[in-house]
Design a protein around this motif. Structure first.
Motif, PDB file in Angstrom:
ATOM      1  N   ASP A  21       0.844  -1.186   0.000  1.00 24.26           N
ATOM      2  CA  ASP A  21       0.000   0.000   0.000  1.00 24.26           C
ATOM      3  C   ASP A  21       0.891   1.252   0.000  1.00 24.26           C
ATOM      4  OD1 ASP A  21       0.905   0.377   2.620  1.00 24.26           O
ATOM      5  OD2 ASP A  21      -0.950  -0.309   3.530  1.00 24.26           O
ATOM      6  N   ILE A  22       0.248   2.397   0.030  1.00 22.67           N
ATOM      7  CA  ILE A  22       0.978   3.675  -0.028  1.00 22.67           C
ATOM      8  C   ILE A  22       2.019   3.781   1.083  1.00 22.67           C
ATOM      9  CG2 ILE A  22       0.700   6.159   0.376  1.00 22.67           C
ATOM     10  CD1 ILE A  22      -0.166   5.748  -2.307  1.00 22.67           C
ATOM     11  N   GLN A  23       1.631   3.447   2.305  1.00 21.68           N
ATOM     12  CA  GLN A  23       2.550   3.568   3.432  1.00 21.68           C
ATOM     13  C   GLN A  23       3.750   2.639   3.280  1.00 21.68           C
ATOM     14  OE1 GLN A  23       2.269   5.892   6.080  1.00 21.68           O
ATOM     15  NE2 GLN A  23       4.402   5.268   6.128  1.00 21.68           N
ATOM     16  N   GLN A  24       3.522   1.434   2.827  1.00 23.44           N
ATOM     17  CA  GLN A  24       4.623   0.488   2.647  1.00 23.44           C
ATOM     18  C   GLN A  24       5.590   0.969   1.564  1.00 23.44           C
ATOM     19  OE1 GLN A  24       1.954  -2.809   1.982  1.00 23.44           O
ATOM     20  NE2 GLN A  24       2.591  -3.779   3.895  1.00 23.44           N
ATOM     21  N   VAL A  25       5.047   1.509   0.482  1.00 20.27           N
ATOM     22  CA  VAL A  25       5.904   2.040  -0.586  1.00 20.27           C
ATOM     23  C   VAL A  25       6.695   3.234  -0.067  1.00 20.27           C
ATOM     24  CG1 VAL A  25       5.907   3.163  -2.849  1.00 20.27           C
ATOM     25  CG2 VAL A  25       4.491   1.150  -2.461  1.00 20.27           C
ATOM     26  N   ALA A  26       6.050   4.117   0.680  1.00 24.30           N
ATOM     27  CA  ALA A  26       6.744   5.276   1.256  1.00 24.30           C
ATOM     28  C   ALA A  26       7.886   4.823   2.155  1.00 24.30           C
ATOM     29  CB  ALA A  26       5.760   6.149   2.031  1.00 24.30           C
ATOM     30  N   ASN A  27       7.635   3.846   2.999  1.00 22.40           N
ATOM     31  CA  ASN A  27       8.682   3.325   3.878  1.00 22.40           C
ATOM     32  C   ASN A  27       9.819   2.722   3.058  1.00 22.40           C
ATOM     33  OD1 ASN A  27       7.163   4.058   6.103  1.00 22.40           O
ATOM     34  ND2 ASN A  27       6.369   2.011   6.459  1.00 22.40           N
ATOM     35  N   LEU A  50      -4.783   2.272  -3.547  1.00 22.89           N
ATOM     36  CA  LEU A  50      -3.676   2.101  -4.478  1.00 22.89           C
ATOM     37  C   LEU A  50      -2.797   0.976  -3.962  1.00 22.89           C
ATOM     38  CD1 LEU A  50      -2.647   5.805  -5.116  1.00 22.89           C
ATOM     39  CD2 LEU A  50      -3.807   4.274  -6.694  1.00 22.89           C
ATOM     40  N   ARG A  51      -2.446   0.068  -4.849  1.00 25.14           N
ATOM     41  CA  ARG A  51      -1.589  -1.065  -4.492  1.00 25.14           C
ATOM     42  C   ARG A  51      -0.482  -1.197  -5.519  1.00 25.14           C
ATOM     43  NH1 ARG A  51      -3.009  -1.900   0.595  1.00 25.14           N
ATOM     44  NH2 ARG A  51      -5.204  -2.348   0.794  1.00 25.14           N
TER      45      ARG A  51
END
Length: 51
Positions: free
Chosen positions: A2-8, A35-36
């Motif tokens: 998800d967005i947070q995982q991509v940001a991290n 968004l995935r």
């Protein structure tokens, strides 16, 4: 991912990912209202950025 995982993963703020996923071509797919991104697609995108 998800967005947070991509940001991290990218070491960027979540807001940067939201603002830049279309202009930068980050390979998200809209699933419902979320968004995935597949990890393999993100890796390919990163590889293209370095070259």
């Amino acid at each position: 991912m998800d967005i947070q995982q991509v940001a991290n993963y990218l070491n960027k703020p979540r807001s940067w990912v939201y603002e830049n996923w279309r202009p930068e071509g980050i390979p998200f797919k809209k699933i419902g209202q979320s968004l995935r991104c597949r990890p393999a697609d993100l890796e390919r995108w990163i590889d293209r950025q370095e070259g």
